[in-house]
Write a protein that holds these residues in place. Structure first.
Motif: not given
Length: 186
Positions: A97-102, A151-157, A159-170
């Motif tokens: 959870f939270g890791k991104l791979r293009m 889960t609540q912990n995942e939900f709290d984390e 935004p960080i994951m999605m913001d990094k994904a947005i940086e990767m899209i750009f």
């Protein structure tokens, strides 16, 4: 330069905040940050944003996950976007959870949305951003897990994951896939 950015997910309120819908959620966040509004169009919710001289066509297929290829194939042809300029955002249980791979290409790894894109768009050679949702489920319960809410912990984390994904899209659209993978892949 035109790009087609595809967030995979399922339509309907019962799927809204599920792990399988992380592609939808990420594109919703991108649209919100850029002030873009979604419209219901052929086989997808669609919007368009500009970034550093590039046009990014964002779609969330309304075909349900298992038929995502119908929407991707239609919009790829309609917008005349090459496979190399398509980026598919997809949930992946094989990544923590939270890791991104293009990746520039690859197998579906059993993901039904990717299988359908492969079948209808001519193979595995299209870029994808694999978004880790982890594999914290008992044997035989994968479907319940991916269609379950964060889960609540995942939900709290999230935004960080999605913001990094947005940086990767750009990054994908400006510096290219190789540099983006080098800079951002976990």
């Amino acid at each position: 330069m035109k790009y087609l950015i595809v967030g995979l997910g399922n339509i309907g309120p019962e799927y809204e905040l599920t792990r399988h819908n992380i592609g939808f959620l990420t594109l919703d966040r991108l649209a919100e940050k850029t002030g873009a509004d979604w419209t219901s169009d052929r086989l997808a919710f669609k919007t368009e944003i500009k970034h550093k001289g590039r046009t990014l066509h964002l779609i969330k297929p309304t075909t349900y996950m298992n038929l995502s290829g119908k929407a991707v194939n239609y919009w790829m042809k309609e917008l005349n976007v090459s496979k190399g300029n398509i980026l598919v955002l997809v949930d992946d249980v094989a990544i923590p959870f939270g890791k991104l791979r293009m990746r520039a290409k690859g197998s579906s790894a059993g993901h039904n949305g990717l299988k359908n894109i492969e079948a209808l768009c001519g193979g595995q050679d299209y870029p994808r951003l694999r978004m880790g949702i982890g594999d914290d489920f008992p044997k035989g319960r994968q479907v319940d897990y991916v269609l379950g809410r964060f889960t609540q912990n995942e939900f709290d984390e999230l935004p960080i994951m999605m913001d990094k994904a947005i940086e990767m899209i750009f990054g994908f659209c400006t510096i290219g896939i190789s540099q983006t993978m080098t800079q951002f892949n976990d």
